[in-house]
Design a protein around this motif. Structure first.
Motif, PDB file in Angstrom:
ATOM      1  N   TYR A 138       0.797  -1.206   0.000  1.00 48.49           N
ATOM      2  CA  TYR A 138       0.000   0.000   0.000  1.00 48.49           C
ATOM      3  C   TYR A 138       0.835   1.263   0.000  1.00 48.49           C
ATOM      4  N   SER A 139       0.166   2.382  -0.204  1.00 48.28           N
ATOM      5  CA  SER A 139       0.857   3.660  -0.363  1.00 48.28           C
ATOM      6  C   SER A 139       1.504   4.171   0.916  1.00 48.28           C
ATOM      7  N   THR A 140       0.950   3.876   2.056  1.00 42.06           N
ATOM      8  CA  THR A 140       1.530   4.322   3.317  1.00 42.06           C
ATOM      9  C   THR A 140       2.078   3.112   4.052  1.00 42.06           C
ATOM     10  N   LEU A 141       3.363   3.105   4.305  1.00 38.54           N
ATOM     11  CA  LEU A 141       3.985   1.953   4.948  1.00 38.54           C
ATOM     12  C   LEU A 141       4.047   2.146   6.451  1.00 38.54           C
ATOM     13  N   VAL A 142       3.840   1.059   7.159  1.00 42.93           N
ATOM     14  CA  VAL A 142       3.994   1.084   8.604  1.00 42.93           C
ATOM     15  C   VAL A 142       5.158   0.165   8.931  1.00 42.93           C
ATOM     16  N   ASP A 143       6.218   0.703   9.373  1.00 40.45           N
ATOM     17  CA  ASP A 143       7.464   0.036   9.753  1.00 40.45           C
ATOM     18  C   ASP A 143       8.059  -0.867   8.665  1.00 40.45           C
ATOM     19  N   GLY A 144       7.611  -0.723   7.422  1.00 36.99           N
ATOM     20  CA  GLY A 144       8.184  -1.477   6.309  1.00 36.99           C
ATOM     21  C   GLY A 144       7.984  -2.974   6.351  1.00 36.99           C
ATOM     22  N   LYS A 145       7.101  -3.453   7.217  1.00 36.80           N
ATOM     23  CA  LYS A 145       6.894  -4.890   7.357  1.00 36.80           C
ATOM     24  C   LYS A 145       5.621  -5.333   6.640  1.00 36.80           C
TER      25      LYS A 145
ATOM     26  N   ARG B 194       4.510   6.972  -7.494  1.00 36.32           N
ATOM     27  CA  ARG B 194       4.581   7.077  -6.021  1.00 36.32           C
ATOM     28  C   ARG B 194       4.606   5.684  -5.388  1.00 36.32           C
ATOM     29  N   TYR B 195       3.858   4.771  -5.979  1.00 34.82           N
ATOM     30  CA  TYR B 195       3.831   3.384  -5.520  1.00 34.82           C
ATOM     31  C   TYR B 195       5.238   2.783  -5.611  1.00 34.82           C
ATOM     32  N   TYR B 196       5.887   3.005  -6.748  1.00 33.28           N
ATOM     33  CA  TYR B 196       7.257   2.518  -6.932  1.00 33.28           C
ATOM     34  C   TYR B 196       8.202   3.153  -5.902  1.00 33.28           C
ATOM     35  N   ASP B 197       8.042   4.450  -5.667  1.00 33.05           N
ATOM     36  CA  ASP B 197       8.888   5.128  -4.673  1.00 33.05           C
ATOM     37  C   ASP B 197       8.753   4.457  -3.306  1.00 33.05           C
ATOM     38  N   ASN B 198       7.535   4.073  -2.938  1.00 32.61           N
ATOM     39  CA  ASN B 198       7.319   3.377  -1.664  1.00 32.61           C
ATOM     40  C   ASN B 198       7.869   1.957  -1.684  1.00 32.61           C
ATOM     41  N   LEU B 199       7.797   1.306  -2.849  1.00 32.96           N
ATOM     42  CA  LEU B 199       8.346  -0.053  -2.958  1.00 32.96           C
ATOM     43  C   LEU B 199       9.829  -0.079  -2.640  1.00 32.96           C
TER      44      LEU B 199
ATOM     45  N   LYS C 234      -3.403   0.856   3.650  1.00 31.70           N
ATOM     46  CA  LYS C 234      -3.896   1.824   2.662  1.00 31.70           C
ATOM     47  C   LYS C 234      -3.377   1.684   1.235  1.00 31.70           C
ATOM     48  N   THR C 235      -4.156   1.017   0.410  1.00 26.18           N
ATOM     49  CA  THR C 235      -3.763   0.773  -0.981  1.00 26.18           C
ATOM     50  C   THR C 235      -4.060   1.951  -1.903  1.00 26.18           C
ATOM     51  N   PRO C 236      -3.189   2.200  -2.892  1.00 24.43           N
ATOM     52  CA  PRO C 236      -3.548   3.215  -3.888  1.00 24.43           C
ATOM     53  C   PRO C 236      -4.579   2.615  -4.835  1.00 24.43           C
ATOM     54  N   VAL C 237      -5.586   3.351  -5.149  1.00 22.68           N
ATOM     55  CA  VAL C 237      -6.626   2.886  -6.055  1.00 22.68           C
ATOM     56  C   VAL C 237      -6.443   3.610  -7.382  1.00 22.68           C
TER      57      VAL C 237
ATOM     58  N   ASP D 150      12.532  -4.324   1.132  1.00 17.84           N
ATOM     59  CA  ASP D 150      13.430  -5.313   0.554  1.00 17.84           C
ATOM     60  C   ASP D 150      12.561  -6.287  -0.255  1.00 17.84           C
ATOM     61  N   PRO D 151      12.856  -6.507  -1.550  1.00 17.63           N
ATOM     62  CA  PRO D 151      12.043  -7.420  -2.363  1.00 17.63           C
ATOM     63  C   PRO D 151      11.905  -8.812  -1.744  1.00 17.63           C
ATOM     64  N   LYS D 152      12.900  -9.201  -0.957  1.00 19.41           N
ATOM     65  CA  LYS D 152      12.863 -10.491  -0.269  1.00 19.41           C
ATOM     66  C   LYS D 152      11.641 -10.582   0.656  1.00 19.41           C
TER      67      LYS D 152
END
Length: 197
Positions: A99-106, A139-144, A119-122, A148-150
């Motif tokens: 989702y667009s807003t990350l919480v602790d990256g987990k 913006r989605y990519y920026d958050n990605l 919170k997903t971008p629609v 870590d892709p793993k």
């Protein structure tokens, strides 16, 4: 003299961007050019710039996905009027939605049993896609990049492992038990690949 075993094992990872995303970006750019043409503000240089912008986003997403398992794909799940970015891997029936807003990256499981972050971008439907939707993908990519892709592949593993652990052995028949053993072996092999990246 001590001899160490040489391993030829090289983890395979080269996830990909699904064609649905490529078609979506292409349609969004085409719609934006049509809109500008109708407004009388069409400029061929601007159209070329838009096309390059869309290509750059797809290239960035592809580079990110190349660091995930070879069967992990970035795709769009569409409802009638909206599209939702998500990831899929045949190791499980679960999907990963980032989702667009990350919480602790987990990555975590949401209340519906899907792997999620808040919170997903629609995105608009394909027929209504436009420049704003391409900006949302950027913006989605920026958050990605904060993830870590793993972690995406680990989320698939954890979802399927949880599902298998919730099924008690007593409820399985002989053939279902054998099938489960094969699934568990395949899942553990998948996890080993993730850890060895």
């Amino acid at each position: 003299m001590e001899v160490n075993r040489i391993s030829n094992y090289q983890p395979q990872f080269s996830g990909y961007v699904d064609k649905s995303v490529k078609k979506y970006v292409s349609k969004a750019i085409k719609n934006e050019c049509s809109y500008q043409l109708k407004k009388g503000t069409f400029d061929s240089a601007k159209a070329k710039e838009l096309k390059e912008y869309g290509s750059k986003i797809l290239e960035n997403l592809s580079q990110y996905m190349s660091k995930t398992d070879k069967n992990t794909k970035f795709t769009l799940g569409n409802a009638r009027y909206e599209n939702y970015p998500r990831f899929k891997n045949p190791i499980t029936s679960h999907i990963v939605r980032i989702y667009s807003t990350l919480v602790d990256g987990k990555v975590r499981m949401d209340e519906y049993g899907e792997i999620a972050m808040p919170k997903t971008p629609v995105l608009s439907s394909v027929k209504d896609a436009g420049f704003i939707d391409v900006k949302k993908l950027e913006r989605y990519y920026d958050n990605l990049q904060k993830i870590d892709p793993k972690e995406i592949d680990k989320a698939f593993y954890l979802a399927e492992k949880t599902k298998l652990n919730e099924t008690s052995d007593e409820k399985l028949g002989f053939f279902e038990g054998i099938s489960r053993a094969f699934k568990e072996a395949k899942l553990e092999s998948f996890f080993d690949k993730i850890l060895n990246r």
